[in-house]
Scaffold this motif. Structure first.
Motif, PDB file in Angstrom:
ATOM      1  N   PHE A  49      40.244  44.870  44.138  1.00 47.54           N
ATOM      2  CA  PHE A  49      40.623  43.609  43.576  1.00 47.54           C
ATOM      3  C   PHE A  49      41.671  42.778  44.691  1.00 47.54           C
ATOM      4  O   PHE A  49      41.431  41.775  45.022  1.00 47.54           O
ATOM      5  CB  PHE A  49      41.370  43.824  42.361  1.00 47.54           C
ATOM      6  CG  PHE A  49      40.370  43.025  41.193  1.00 47.54           C
ATOM      7  CD1 PHE A  49      39.810  43.663  40.151  1.00 47.54           C
ATOM      8  CD2 PHE A  49      39.865  41.744  41.277  1.00 47.54           C
ATOM      9  CE1 PHE A  49      38.998  43.408  39.275  1.00 47.54           C
ATOM     10  CE2 PHE A  49      39.074  40.957  40.174  1.00 47.54           C
ATOM     11  CZ  PHE A  49      38.756  42.136  39.257  1.00 47.54           C
ATOM     12  N   ASP A  50      42.430  43.594  45.348  1.00 48.48           N
ATOM     13  CA  ASP A  50      43.422  42.978  46.158  1.00 48.48           C
ATOM     14  C   ASP A  50      42.877  42.598  47.447  1.00 48.48           C
ATOM     15  O   ASP A  50      43.247  41.534  48.176  1.00 48.48           O
ATOM     16  CB  ASP A  50      44.554  44.048  46.323  1.00 48.48           C
ATOM     17  CG  ASP A  50      45.438  44.199  45.007  1.00 48.48           C
ATOM     18  OD1 ASP A  50      45.552  43.603  44.174  1.00 48.48           O
ATOM     19  OD2 ASP A  50      45.940  45.470  45.180  1.00 48.48           O
ATOM     20  N   ASP A  84      38.703  37.781  50.393  1.00 51.10           N
ATOM     21  CA  ASP A  84      38.629  37.904  52.016  1.00 51.10           C
ATOM     22  C   ASP A  84      37.298  39.107  52.115  1.00 51.10           C
ATOM     23  O   ASP A  84      36.723  38.880  52.929  1.00 51.10           O
ATOM     24  CB  ASP A  84      39.887  38.339  52.689  1.00 51.10           C
ATOM     25  CG  ASP A  84      40.915  37.542  52.328  1.00 51.10           C
ATOM     26  OD1 ASP A  84      40.314  36.269  52.270  1.00 51.10           O
ATOM     27  OD2 ASP A  84      42.058  37.771  52.468  1.00 51.10           O
ATOM     28  N   ALA A  85      37.320  39.893  51.386  1.00 50.07           N
ATOM     29  CA  ALA A  85      36.208  41.099  51.802  1.00 50.07           C
ATOM     30  C   ALA A  85      35.282  40.914  50.686  1.00 50.07           C
ATOM     31  O   ALA A  85      34.468  41.820  50.218  1.00 50.07           O
ATOM     32  CB  ALA A  85      36.909  42.427  51.351  1.00 50.07           C
ATOM     33  N   VAL A  86      34.683  39.637  50.357  1.00 46.23           N
ATOM     34  CA  VAL A  86      33.696  39.336  49.107  1.00 46.23           C
ATOM     35  C   VAL A  86      32.369  39.802  49.935  1.00 46.23           C
ATOM     36  O   VAL A  86      31.743  40.423  49.136  1.00 46.23           O
ATOM     37  CB  VAL A  86      33.715  37.962  48.925  1.00 46.23           C
ATOM     38  CG1 VAL A  86      33.387  36.982  50.199  1.00 46.23           C
ATOM     39  CG2 VAL A  86      32.614  37.600  47.970  1.00 46.23           C
ATOM     40  N   GLU A 119      36.397  32.581  45.858  1.00 48.70           N
ATOM     41  CA  GLU A 119      37.616  31.588  45.914  1.00 48.70           C
ATOM     42  C   GLU A 119      38.493  32.155  44.691  1.00 48.70           C
ATOM     43  O   GLU A 119      37.922  32.569  43.689  1.00 48.70           O
ATOM     44  CB  GLU A 119      37.057  30.222  45.994  1.00 48.70           C
ATOM     45  CG  GLU A 119      36.534  29.648  44.799  1.00 48.70           C
ATOM     46  CD  GLU A 119      36.204  28.343  44.710  1.00 48.70           C
ATOM     47  OE1 GLU A 119      36.657  27.522  45.853  1.00 48.70           O
ATOM     48  OE2 GLU A 119      35.770  27.743  43.864  1.00 48.70           O
ATOM     49  N   GLN A 120      39.795  31.862  44.941  1.00 45.41           N
ATOM     50  CA  GLN A 120      40.569  32.223  43.891  1.00 45.41           C
ATOM     51  C   GLN A 120      41.408  31.079  43.675  1.00 45.41           C
ATOM     52  O   GLN A 120      42.073  30.541  44.320  1.00 45.41           O
ATOM     53  CB  GLN A 120      41.311  33.527  44.234  1.00 45.41           C
ATOM     54  CG  GLN A 120      42.389  34.041  42.952  1.00 45.41           C
ATOM     55  CD  GLN A 120      42.814  35.471  43.552  1.00 45.41           C
ATOM     56  OE1 GLN A 120      42.507  35.892  44.543  1.00 45.41           O
ATOM     57  NE2 GLN A 120      43.604  36.012  42.214  1.00 45.41           N
ATOM     58  N   ALA A 121      41.567  30.900  42.200  1.00 49.68           N
ATOM     59  CA  ALA A 121      42.605  29.732  42.051  1.00 49.68           C
ATOM     60  C   ALA A 121      42.972  29.848  40.415  1.00 49.68           C
ATOM     61  O   ALA A 121      41.961  30.254  39.624  1.00 49.68           O
ATOM     62  CB  ALA A 121      41.648  28.200  41.860  1.00 49.68           C
ATOM     63  N   TYR A 122      44.165  29.760  40.152  1.00 45.15           N
ATOM     64  CA  TYR A 122      44.455  29.743  38.853  1.00 45.15           C
ATOM     65  C   TYR A 122      44.807  31.213  38.158  1.00 45.15           C
ATOM     66  O   TYR A 122      44.115  31.413  37.064  1.00 45.15           O
ATOM     67  CB  TYR A 122      44.094  28.714  37.801  1.00 45.15           C
ATOM     68  CG  TYR A 122      44.286  27.466  38.286  1.00 45.15           C
ATOM     69  CD1 TYR A 122      45.655  26.618  38.161  1.00 45.15           C
ATOM     70  CD2 TYR A 122      43.386  26.647  38.853  1.00 45.15           C
ATOM     71  CE1 TYR A 122      45.619  25.492  38.578  1.00 45.15           C
ATOM     72  CE2 TYR A 122      43.522  25.357  39.313  1.00 45.15           C
ATOM     73  CZ  TYR A 122      44.689  24.753  39.028  1.00 45.15           C
ATOM     74  OH  TYR A 122      45.063  23.406  39.537  1.00 45.15           O
ATOM     75  N   ASP A 123      44.877  32.182  39.009  1.00 40.13           N
ATOM     76  CA  ASP A 123      44.794  33.574  38.980  1.00 40.13           C
ATOM     77  C   ASP A 123      43.253  33.915  38.137  1.00 40.13           C
ATOM     78  O   ASP A 123      42.961  34.674  37.470  1.00 40.13           O
ATOM     79  CB  ASP A 123      45.706  33.779  37.798  1.00 40.13           C
ATOM     80  CG  ASP A 123      45.751  35.192  37.739  1.00 40.13           C
ATOM     81  OD1 ASP A 123      45.742  36.207  38.655  1.00 40.13           O
ATOM     82  OD2 ASP A 123      46.382  35.764  36.297  1.00 40.13           O
ATOM     83  N   LEU A 124      42.261  33.212  38.829  1.00 34.19           N
ATOM     84  CA  LEU A 124      40.759  33.526  38.397  1.00 34.19           C
ATOM     85  C   LEU A 124      39.985  33.449  39.804  1.00 34.19           C
ATOM     86  O   LEU A 124      39.910  32.633  40.432  1.00 34.19           O
ATOM     87  CB  LEU A 124      40.393  32.314  37.342  1.00 34.19           C
ATOM     88  CG  LEU A 124      38.901  32.692  37.321  1.00 34.19           C
ATOM     89  CD1 LEU A 124      38.523  33.927  36.227  1.00 34.19           C
ATOM     90  CD2 LEU A 124      38.123  31.455  36.546  1.00 34.19           C
ATOM     91  N   LEU A 125      39.372  34.681  40.043  1.00 37.57           N
ATOM     92  CA  LEU A 125      38.739  35.054  41.084  1.00 37.57           C
ATOM     93  C   LEU A 125      37.250  34.747  40.693  1.00 37.57           C
ATOM     94  O   LEU A 125      36.609  35.434  39.791  1.00 37.57           O
ATOM     95  CB  LEU A 125      38.788  36.493  41.372  1.00 37.57           C
ATOM     96  CG  LEU A 125      37.831  37.019  42.584  1.00 37.57           C
ATOM     97  CD1 LEU A 125      38.102  36.397  44.033  1.00 37.57           C
ATOM     98  CD2 LEU A 125      37.878  38.451  42.928  1.00 37.57           C
TER      99      LEU A 125
END
Length: 275
Positions: free
Chosen positions: A5-6, A10-12, A23-29
């Motif tokens: 998860f960490d 970047d490693a998608v 993308e990650q926004a508002y604590d949601l991946l």
């Protein structure tokens, strides 16, 4: 699992494949994958990322793009980490919306796929029981599609102007008014300075004392107070004898214009009968 998860987003491509984006926004991946990798992405989320909790599955009708199917899963808290949330998305075309069922990965997706099939018309292949869940059996169409015609618009036409671009009569648009306390979006907020200036209200002029209200008749002067009969004319005996009223009476300066009383001319004070 936490390390995986960490590494995101970047490693998608390393975790979900070459065609995946994240993308990650508002604590949601959020991870987007092609339809062919839908089941593989769900299995990766459950096994590699530890997202064993299935929350919900639904779709969004994107005009000109297709139906965006979304699945929200989560990894429950473990030692040293909180809840990790993941939103998996894929897009199917409007012409033939179809996806393999996710019930083999998450059994709780069965009812969600039935509802998505009803509301959007997305077919989930190999679903064990893809039958209506909420709508009547004879219901025609998919009510959450953007091209679905509302029955209320068919039975009764919308009065006046409709939403922007739907009105054909070309009438003037009703002036929008902001409620008290709401700032002008052109002066405060993300659209500051990007909107046309709102029409200014005409200034209200303060009326002076005695000025008539516009649209009404001119004010008339207040009527003079009426003096009582006894105060203005005196008593019958005073008129008969010519005795002036008392010096402190308020009518002492008023002239007496009535003719002197005569014995043969009864006064009104005795009811018209001579004494």
């Amino acid at each position: 699992m936490t390390a995986s998860f960490d590494r995101l987003p970047d490693a998608v491509t390393e975790i979900f494949g070459e065609d995946a984006t994240a993308e990650q926004a508002y604590d949601l991946l959020t991870v987007d994958v092609p339809p062919a990798a839908w089941i593989t992405a769900l299995e990766t989320a459950r096994s590699a990322l530890g997202c064993t909790y299935f929350d919900w599955l639904s779709a969004v009708d994107e005009p000109g793009t297709g139906f965006r199917v979304c699945a929200h899963v989560a990894a429950l808290p473990s030692a040293g980490s909180g809840v990790r949330r993941l939103l998996l998305r894929t897009t199917v075309p409007h012409e033939a919306p179809s996806l393999p069922t996710a019930t083999g990965v998450y059994a709780g997706a069965a009812w969600h796929e039935r509802e998505t099939h009803e509301m959007f018309g997305v077919a989930f292949e190999d679903h064990p029981n893809l039958v209506p869940l909420l709508l009547p059996e004879n219901f025609e169409g998919h009510p959450l599609r953007k091209d679905f015609v509302l029955a209320a618009r068919v039975a009764k036409a919308w009065p006046g102007a409709k939403e922007p671009g739907e009105s054909d009569h070309g009438g003037p648009k009703r002036r929008t008014m902001l409620p008290p306390g709401v700032p002008d979006p052109n002066e405060w907020g993300p659209l500051k300075g990007q909107l046309p200036a709102a029409p200014a209200r005409p200034a209200r002029r303060t009326r002076t004392a005695g000025e008539a209200t516009p649209g009404t008749a001119a004010e008339t002067p207040a009527p003079r107070p009426r003096r009582s009969r006894s105060a203005s004319q005196g008593s019958a005996s005073q008129r008969a004898t010519g005795t002036p009223p008392a010096a402190d009476a308020p009518w002492r300066d008023a002239p007496d214009t009535r003719p002197p009383a005569r014995p043969d001319n009864p006064t009104p004070d005795n009811g018209g009968d001579p004494e």
